[in-house]
Write a protein that holds these residues in place. Structure first.
Motif, mmCIF file in Angstrom:
data_model
loop_
_atom_site.group_PDB
_atom_site.id
_atom_site.type_symbol
_atom_site.label_atom_id
_atom_site.label_comp_id
_atom_site.label_asym_id
_atom_site.label_seq_id
_atom_site.Cartn_x
_atom_site.Cartn_y
_atom_site.Cartn_z
ATOM 1 N N ALA A 92 -23.052 -0.149 5.248
ATOM 2 C CA ALA A 92 -22.068 -1.216 5.363
ATOM 3 C C ALA A 92 -22.431 -2.084 6.551
ATOM 4 O O ALA A 92 -22.737 -1.576 7.635
ATOM 5 N N PHE A 93 -22.416 -3.404 6.343
ATOM 6 C CA PHE A 93 -22.794 -4.365 7.384
ATOM 7 C C PHE A 93 -21.571 -5.159 7.831
ATOM 8 O O PHE A 93 -20.803 -5.645 6.994
ATOM 9 N N GLN A 94 -21.412 -5.289 9.141
ATOM 10 C CA GLN A 94 -20.448 -6.226 9.721
ATOM 11 C C GLN A 94 -21.279 -7.239 10.506
ATOM 12 O O GLN A 94 -21.866 -6.899 11.539
ATOM 13 N N ILE A 95 -21.340 -8.470 10.012
ATOM 14 C CA ILE A 95 -22.261 -9.476 10.528
ATOM 15 C C ILE A 95 -21.459 -10.614 11.152
ATOM 16 O O ILE A 95 -20.488 -11.106 10.555
ATOM 17 N N GLU A 96 -21.880 -11.053 12.325
ATOM 18 C CA GLU A 96 -21.223 -12.170 12.990
ATOM 19 C C GLU A 96 -21.658 -13.485 12.363
ATOM 20 O O GLU A 96 -22.847 -13.698 12.067
ATOM 21 N N GLU A 97 -20.714 -14.359 12.136
ATOM 22 C CA GLU A 97 -21.026 -15.711 11.678
ATOM 23 C C GLU A 97 -22.060 -16.347 12.615
ATOM 24 O O GLU A 97 -21.956 -16.270 13.832
ATOM 25 N N GLY A 98 -23.096 -16.930 12.019
ATOM 26 C CA GLY A 98 -24.152 -17.559 12.806
ATOM 27 C C GLY A 98 -25.361 -16.676 13.028
ATOM 28 O O GLY A 98 -26.371 -17.145 13.582
ATOM 29 N N PHE A 99 -25.305 -15.407 12.614
ATOM 30 C CA PHE A 99 -26.457 -14.522 12.780
ATOM 31 C C PHE A 99 -27.604 -15.029 11.910
ATOM 32 O O PHE A 99 -27.411 -15.349 10.731
ATOM 33 N N PRO A 100 -28.828 -15.134 12.439
ATOM 34 C CA PRO A 100 -29.938 -15.728 11.675
ATOM 35 C C PRO A 100 -30.292 -14.916 10.434
ATOM 36 O O PRO A 100 -30.408 -13.681 10.495
ATOM 37 N N LEU A 101 -30.489 -15.592 9.320
ATOM 38 C CA LEU A 101 -30.840 -14.916 8.082
ATOM 39 C C LEU A 101 -32.188 -14.210 8.205
ATOM 40 O O LEU A 101 -32.379 -13.113 7.661
ATOM 41 N N HIS A 102 -33.138 -14.810 8.925
ATOM 42 C CA HIS A 102 -34.454 -14.165 9.063
ATOM 43 C C HIS A 102 -34.336 -12.849 9.827
ATOM 44 O O HIS A 102 -35.091 -11.902 9.578
ATOM 45 N N ALA A 103 -33.379 -12.768 10.757
ATOM 46 C CA ALA A 103 -33.173 -11.517 11.480
ATOM 47 C C ALA A 103 -32.587 -10.449 10.555
ATOM 48 O O ALA A 103 -32.962 -9.272 10.621
ATOM 49 N N LEU A 104 -31.662 -10.851 9.682
ATOM 50 C CA LEU A 104 -31.110 -9.906 8.711
ATOM 51 C C LEU A 104 -32.197 -9.408 7.772
ATOM 52 O O LEU A 104 -32.236 -8.220 7.410
ATOM 53 N N GLU A 105 -33.096 -10.304 7.357
ATOM 54 C CA GLU A 105 -34.241 -9.908 6.524
ATOM 55 C C GLU A 105 -35.098 -8.870 7.256
ATOM 56 O O GLU A 105 -35.535 -7.878 6.649
ATOM 57 N N GLU A 106 -35.332 -9.074 8.531
ATOM 58 C CA GLU A 106 -36.129 -8.135 9.323
ATOM 59 C C GLU A 106 -35.465 -6.766 9.371
ATOM 60 O O GLU A 106 -36.118 -5.723 9.240
ATOM 61 N N ILE A 107 -34.158 -6.773 9.554
ATOM 62 C CA ILE A 107 -33.411 -5.510 9.615
ATOM 63 C C ILE A 107 -33.460 -4.789 8.269
ATOM 64 O O ILE A 107 -33.716 -3.576 8.204
ATOM 65 N N ALA A 108 -33.230 -5.534 7.178
ATOM 66 C CA ALA A 108 -33.244 -4.912 5.854
ATOM 67 C C ALA A 108 -34.621 -4.356 5.510
ATOM 68 O O ALA A 108 -34.742 -3.253 4.937
ATOM 69 N N ALA A 109 -35.673 -5.091 5.859
ATOM 70 C CA ALA A 109 -37.034 -4.602 5.595
ATOM 71 C C ALA A 109 -37.315 -3.328 6.376
ATOM 72 O O ALA A 109 -37.937 -2.385 5.858
ATOM 73 N N SER A 110 -36.855 -3.269 7.611
ATOM 74 C CA SER A 110 -37.051 -2.079 8.426
ATOM 75 C C SER A 110 -36.304 -0.890 7.838
ATOM 76 O O SER A 110 -36.813 0.238 7.821
ATOM 77 N N MET A 111 -35.099 -1.135 7.348
ATOM 78 C CA MET A 111 -34.323 -0.064 6.714
ATOM 79 C C MET A 111 -35.038 0.469 5.476
ATOM 80 O O MET A 111 -35.121 1.684 5.265
ATOM 81 N N ALA A 112 -35.556 -0.437 4.656
ATOM 82 C CA ALA A 112 -36.252 -0.022 3.440
ATOM 83 C C ALA A 112 -37.500 0.793 3.772
ATOM 84 O O ALA A 112 -37.782 1.822 3.138
ATOM 85 N N GLN A 113 -38.250 0.344 4.770
ATOM 86 C CA GLN A 113 -39.467 1.053 5.158
ATOM 87 C C GLN A 113 -39.145 2.447 5.699
ATOM 88 O O GLN A 113 -39.811 3.429 5.353
#
Length: 337
Positions: A92-113
């Motif tokens: 479950a993600f709680q994300i602050e408005e304005g958080f960069p989409l590329h940073a979220l992509e980096e986090i999701a890729a790290s989780m998958a790996q």
């Protein structure tokens, strides 16, 4: 107990234990409610481990990982400490408005790996977006289930006098890395977090020990570090813990930073280290197996369980004197996981 929640209540020490006992356990207590890293649930013909954890680390990205990798490791390791093969996770993600989409992509890729390395599947989740200032960048909660392996039943109350205390590597590196990543003290050191998924380490032990029941206790030393974990096990088992300072592996940079800031490495968080308690005659084989692993090459026996000083941790110093390790309390370093 304080009338309001303080940072110390989230540190994993005495105040956390008091909060759990006085509020959560008082309202939630049932036969499956546990003080261990995961609950063991009798579902059908199998024993299933079930756990959940929230991650609010600051900064969200640090040398050696990020909040995404940390969220997978934390839940995988809690299941592994119960002798359970991690099978499925939700997030479950709680994300602050304005958080960069590329940073979220980096986090999701790290989780998958990290999930792929641990052999676990992320199968469900939830996403919430909060207004600016309502969340600090991003928080993640992960929940996991795992299949307890036959013959494995580690638990904190099973520590016995005479048992060896083993750590799977140098201690305090994650907490020290987070401290330096905040750049509040202007200290430079070549450090990366020990953040790692540890099911492979536990599986290797389960496959090589002569008797899986010899793995009396397995714990990951996260909030509060090795010292806090040993105090928890001492309380659960009604035993004492004696450590030998010269045997405890500490990275030179961690030792240097702790010396400058007056910190105790035993109370700094790890995110890729286990504390294992097992019979003395099984300890050499366990350490040998660990030293062949990817994340445990400098595993070592650092002490033993004792009958005396029940509920306490005693440290034998490098010059041979003995001192009582202070009971964990207060907030040493907030937002480390």
């Amino acid at each position: 107990m304080s009338d309001t929640i303080t940072l110390a209540h989230g540190a994993g020490g005495r105040q956390t234990a008091d909060l759990i006992e006085s509020v959560f356990a008082r309202h939630f207590r049932n036969p499956e409610f546990t003080a261990d890293d995961a609950a063991i649930l009798p579902l059908g013909n199998t024993r299933t481990a079930f756990t959940t954890d929230g991650f609010i680390v600051s900064p969200w990205k640090f040398p050696g990982g990020n909040i995404g990798k940390l969220s997978i490791c934390g839940t995988v390791n809690d299941l592994s400490c119960m002798g359970a093969r991690p099978k499925y996770l939700s997030c479950a993600f709680q994300i602050e408005e304005g958080f960069p989409l590329h940073a979220l992509e980096e986090i999701a890729a790290s989780m998958a790996q990290t999930a792929a390395e641990a052999g676990v599947r992320i199968v469900a989740g939830d996403t919430k977006v909060a207004g600016r200032g309502q969340v600090d960048h991003i928080f993640i909660t992960t929940t996991g289930i795992g299949e307890v392996q036959e013959g494995a039943s580690p638990a904190g109350h099973k520590a016995r006098p005479g048992d060896a205390i083993i750590v799977t590597g140098d201690i305090g590196r994650h907490g020290c890395t987070i401290l330096l990543a905040r750049n509040e003290f202007g200290i430079d050191a070549d450090l990366t977090s020990d953040c790692a998924p540890l099911w492979g380490t536990v599986e290797q032990l389960l496959d090589t020990v002569n008797d899986r029941s010899d793995l009396h206790v397995i714990r990951d030393a996260t909030r509060g570090g090795v010292g806090t974990v040993l105090y928890e096990i001492a309380a659960q088992s009604g035993t004492g813990m004696r450590l030998h300072a010269e045997a405890i592996p500490v990275h030179p940079a961690v030792r240097g930073v702790c010396g400058m800031l007056g910190l105790e490495p035993l109370y700094l968080a790890c995110e890729g280290r286990l504390v294992i308690i097992a019979p003395q005659d099984a300890a050499p084989g366990i350490v040998k197996t660990l030293q062949q692993g990817k994340y445990s090459t400098n595993a070592a026996v650092i002490g033993e369980v004792t009958e005396n000083h029940a509920g306490q941790v005693v440290l034998t110093t490098e010059i041979g004197t003995q001192t009582m390790l202070p009971a964990p309390g207060g907030e040493l370093l907030p937002r480390i996981c």
